[in-house]
Design a protein around this motif. Structure first.
Motif, PDB file in Angstrom:
ATOM      1  N   ASN A   1      40.967  54.110  42.779  1.00 16.63           N
ATOM      2  CA  ASN A   1      41.459  53.208  41.733  1.00 16.63           C
ATOM      3  C   ASN A   1      42.304  52.093  42.335  1.00 16.63           C
ATOM      4  OD1 ASN A   1      40.247  55.073  40.053  1.00 16.63           O
ATOM      5  ND2 ASN A   1      41.889  55.035  38.559  1.00 16.63           N
ATOM      6  N   ALA A   2      43.126  52.440  43.324  1.00 19.05           N
ATOM      7  CA  ALA A   2      43.947  51.417  43.982  1.00 19.05           C
ATOM      8  C   ALA A   2      43.068  50.360  44.639  1.00 19.05           C
ATOM      9  CB  ALA A   2      44.867  52.062  45.027  1.00 19.05           C
ATOM     10  N   TRP A   3      41.988  50.792  45.265  1.00 13.84           N
ATOM     11  CA  TRP A   3      41.066  49.873  45.930  1.00 13.84           C
ATOM     12  C   TRP A   3      40.407  48.939  44.910  1.00 13.84           C
ATOM     13  CZ3 TRP A   3      35.616  49.399  46.073  1.00 13.84           C
ATOM     14  CH2 TRP A   3      35.105  48.663  47.161  1.00 13.84           C
ATOM     15  N   LEU A   4      39.987  49.490  43.748  1.00 19.03           N
ATOM     16  CA  LEU A   4      39.382  48.672  42.704  1.00 19.03           C
ATOM     17  C   LEU A   4      40.384  47.676  42.124  1.00 19.03           C
ATOM     18  CD1 LEU A   4      37.287  51.316  40.710  1.00 19.03           C
ATOM     19  CD2 LEU A   4      36.371  49.400  42.026  1.00 19.03           C
ATOM     20  N   ILE A   5      41.605  48.163  41.858  1.00 19.79           N
ATOM     21  CA  ILE A   5      42.622  47.291  41.259  1.00 19.79           C
ATOM     22  C   ILE A   5      43.045  46.206  42.241  1.00 19.79           C
ATOM     23  CG2 ILE A   5      44.982  47.244  40.354  1.00 19.79           C
ATOM     24  CD1 ILE A   5      44.385  50.136  39.275  1.00 19.79           C
ATOM     25  N   MET A   6      43.111  46.549  43.529  1.00 21.39           N
ATOM     26  CA  MET A   6      43.455  45.552  44.542  1.00 21.39           C
ATOM     27  C   MET A   6      42.408  44.436  44.571  1.00 21.39           C
ATOM     28  SD  MET A   6      44.670  46.241  48.466  1.00 21.39           S
ATOM     29  CE  MET A   6      43.712  47.734  48.503  1.00 21.39           C
ATOM     30  N   ARG A   7      41.143  44.808  44.428  1.00 25.25           N
ATOM     31  CA  ARG A   7      40.080  43.813  44.393  1.00 25.25           C
ATOM     32  C   ARG A   7      40.227  42.921  43.162  1.00 25.25           C
ATOM     33  NH1 ARG A   7      33.784  45.526  44.136  1.00 25.25           N
ATOM     34  NH2 ARG A   7      34.550  46.458  42.205  1.00 25.25           N
ATOM     35  N   GLY A   8      40.578  43.524  42.015  1.00 28.85           N
ATOM     36  CA  GLY A   8      40.788  42.729  40.808  1.00 28.85           C
ATOM     37  C   GLY A   8      41.989  41.815  40.920  1.00 28.85           C
ATOM     38  N   ALA A   9      43.060  42.309  41.535  1.00 21.93           N
ATOM     39  CA  ALA A   9      44.298  41.522  41.626  1.00 21.93           C
ATOM     40  C   ALA A   9      44.111  40.251  42.441  1.00 21.93           C
ATOM     41  CB  ALA A   9      45.410  42.376  42.238  1.00 21.93           C
ATOM     42  N   ALA A  10      43.154  40.253  43.357  1.00 22.36           N
ATOM     43  CA  ALA A  10      42.936  39.081  44.211  1.00 22.36           C
ATOM     44  C   ALA A  10      42.541  37.848  43.395  1.00 22.36           C
ATOM     45  CB  ALA A  10      41.864  39.377  45.254  1.00 22.36           C
ATOM     46  N   THR A  11      41.898  38.056  42.251  1.00 26.86           N
ATOM     47  CA  THR A  11      41.466  36.925  41.419  1.00 26.86           C
ATOM     48  C   THR A  11      42.369  36.721  40.194  1.00 26.86           C
ATOM     49  OG1 THR A  11      39.935  38.330  40.158  1.00 26.86           O
ATOM     50  CG2 THR A  11      39.057  37.204  42.117  1.00 26.86           C
ATOM     51  N   LEU A  12      43.504  37.432  40.148  1.00 26.51           N
ATOM     52  CA  LEU A  12      44.369  37.348  38.966  1.00 26.51           C
ATOM     53  C   LEU A  12      44.797  35.924  38.619  1.00 26.51           C
ATOM     54  CD1 LEU A  12      45.918  38.953  36.764  1.00 26.51           C
ATOM     55  CD2 LEU A  12      47.838  39.087  38.360  1.00 26.51           C
ATOM     56  N   PRO A  13      45.245  35.101  39.574  1.00 27.33           N
ATOM     57  CA  PRO A  13      45.690  33.755  39.187  1.00 27.33           C
ATOM     58  C   PRO A  13      44.603  32.916  38.518  1.00 27.33           C
ATOM     59  CG  PRO A  13      46.489  34.306  41.390  1.00 27.33           C
ATOM     60  CD  PRO A  13      45.502  35.358  41.013  1.00 27.33           C
ATOM     61  N   ILE A  14      43.390  32.943  39.075  1.00 26.14           N
ATOM     62  CA  ILE A  14      42.342  32.116  38.469  1.00 26.14           C
ATOM     63  C   ILE A  14      41.850  32.727  37.165  1.00 26.14           C
ATOM     64  CG2 ILE A  14      41.629  31.031  40.619  1.00 26.14           C
ATOM     65  CD1 ILE A  14      39.295  32.946  40.795  1.00 26.14           C
ATOM     66  N   ARG A  15      41.852  34.060  37.075  1.00 22.40           N
ATOM     67  CA  ARG A  15      41.470  34.684  35.810  1.00 22.40           C
ATOM     68  C   ARG A  15      42.471  34.366  34.706  1.00 22.40           C
ATOM     69  NH1 ARG A  15      42.002  39.684  35.648  1.00 22.40           N
ATOM     70  NH2 ARG A  15      42.524  40.314  37.774  1.00 22.40           N
ATOM     71  N   MET A  16      43.768  34.390  35.031  1.00 17.49           N
ATOM     72  CA  MET A  16      44.769  34.130  33.995  1.00 17.49           C
ATOM     73  C   MET A  16      44.704  32.692  33.497  1.00 17.49           C
ATOM     74  SD  MET A  16      45.892  37.045  33.390  1.00 17.49           S
ATOM     75  CE  MET A  16      46.948  36.467  32.061  1.00 17.49           C
TER      76      MET A  16
END
Length: 405
Positions: A255-270
């Motif tokens: 789960n940490a690995w998946l969330i880390m991958r998601g967090a990388a695009t957080l600024p552009i997603r937000m």
């Protein structure tokens, strides 16, 4: 421990921190992407005690319940985004909240929580916490006077949720933290799940701890549960032994690995969430089927000025009331929606909507009385639709909703 600025540089922008925070090139394989380390146990660098009480950081990782390299990389990335000294990840958002509440409060302590906040937190506070001798008061956290009046000599924690779930009210973090600290309250906690680190930095505004449900925006894809507590390293080191090792609600490395991958695009997603949500909110305000819209980015939001001061991004969460009975519309949504999913949760790349009836939530979760119940009825009416605007085009979201009104 190095601060975020010391570790990653004074001038790095949030987009760069989201990608490179906590990450490094593997020295053995030269792998560019973070490794997924699923091992439950590790060979220590040096002799260490059998109990977690005797563990020493210098010995390296010992057992995944007390620390894992993949989870640690996610924690460091979140520190970089939030601007905190340290972080501890947990199996879910409510596990993170439980760890902080039970790890910091003891029998005889008093804590103040918002009248309106996440249902899982509210139910834990009302149904479970009293058994442990911890007293809780619920205050209108939009009001400095109400919060100040609720503080007692034994108050150890003020918990804020901003924007709050599901009414999207805001709390003035700087003002309330200053007041509470001035009256001797030890811990100011902000659940910043709706705002994300892109929208608000509570620690810069005076908070001691920040909580996120990583299942929502930070993970961003609706495929991994997790939670995090961020704050000072000394506080989180103490919390780690009890809340992580003894309570045991630890995060899976996968789960940490998946969330880390998601967090990388957080600024552009937000940025995209905010853009689409603003367009949908403006469309809802003009729709004759809609009675009232709550979105911090709209000038019609009663705390829009505070939102502009405190938030760098208004997020993708909207609440709205309809003229027609909400349950009837919700039934049509289940049958007719094609792109927006009628489902719980929020912060995913796909749009999600759910009906929250006032009477049901008053019976099960908030149980307000007196003026608090009047305030809740004024905000909620007979109920609200909570809409998490995803990354679909706003025109398609509006068209999908319109078929149900």
């Amino acid at each position: 421990m190095q601060s975020t600025k010391e570790k990653y540089g004074e001038n790095l922008q949030v987009e760069t921190l989201a990608i490179h925070g906590g990450e490094f090139v593997d020295p053995e394989t030269q792998a560019s992407s973070p490794n997924l380390v699923m091992s439950s146990t590790f060979v220590p660098r040096e002799l260490t005690g059998f109990s977690a009480l005797d563990e020493d950081e210098s010995a390296g990782y010992i057992y995944t319940r007390s620390g894992n390299p993949t989870v640690r990389q996610l924690e460091e990335k979140l520190c970089a985004l939030e601007g905190s000294e340290d972080a501890r990840c947990f199996a879910s958002g409510i596990a993170a909240s439980h760890a902080l509440i039970m790890g910091r409060l003891s029998s005889g302590d008093h804590a103040i929580f918002p009248e309106n906040n996440y249902a899982g937190t509210a139910e834990f506070l009302r149904d479970s916490l009293p058994r442990f001798g911890i007293e809780v008061s619920f205050a209108d956290t939009t009001s400095l006077e109400a919060v100040s009046a609720a503080i007692r000599p034994e108050t150890k924690m003020l918990w804020l949720e901003t924007p709050c779930n599901p009414t999207l009210q805001l709390a003035d973090i700087r003002q309330l933290a200053s007041c509470a600290h001035g009256k001797g309250v030890r811990d100011i906690v902000v659940d910043s799940t709706f705002a994300t680190p892109i929208g608000t930095h509570p620690i810069e505004l005076g908070a001691d701890f920040v909580v996120h449900s990583l299942t929502k925006y930070i993970g961003g894809h609706g495929d991994a549960m997790g939670g995090v507590v961020l704050g000072r390293k000394a506080d989180l080191d103490a919390l780690n032994l009890e809340a992580t090792v003894h309570f045991g609600g630890v995060m899976s490395p996968f789960n940490a690995w998946l969330i880390m991958r998601g967090a990388a695009t957080l600024p552009i997603r937000m940025r995209a969430h905010q853009e689409q949500a603003m367009a949908v909110a403006k469309w809802l305000e003009k729709n004759p089927a809609i009675k009232r819209v709550y979105y911090p980015g709209l000038p019609s939001h009663p705390q829009h000025d505070l939102a502009c001061q405190q938030m760098n991004n208004f997020s993708g969460m909207i609440a709205f009331q309809t003229h027609e009975d909400g349950e009837k519309i919700a039934s049509r949504m289940i049958e007719k929606l094609e792109h927006v999913h009628f489902a719980v949760s929020l912060g995913h790349h796909r749009s999600l909507i759910y009906w929250i009836g006032t009477e049901d939530i008053l019976k099960s979760t908030f149980r307000h009385t007196g003026q608090a119940e009047e305030r809740f009825h004024e905000l909620m009416g007979k109920g609200v639709f909570r809409l998490s605007v995803g990354l679909e085009h706003a025109e398609d979201i509006c068209s999908d909703l319109d078929r149900c009104f």
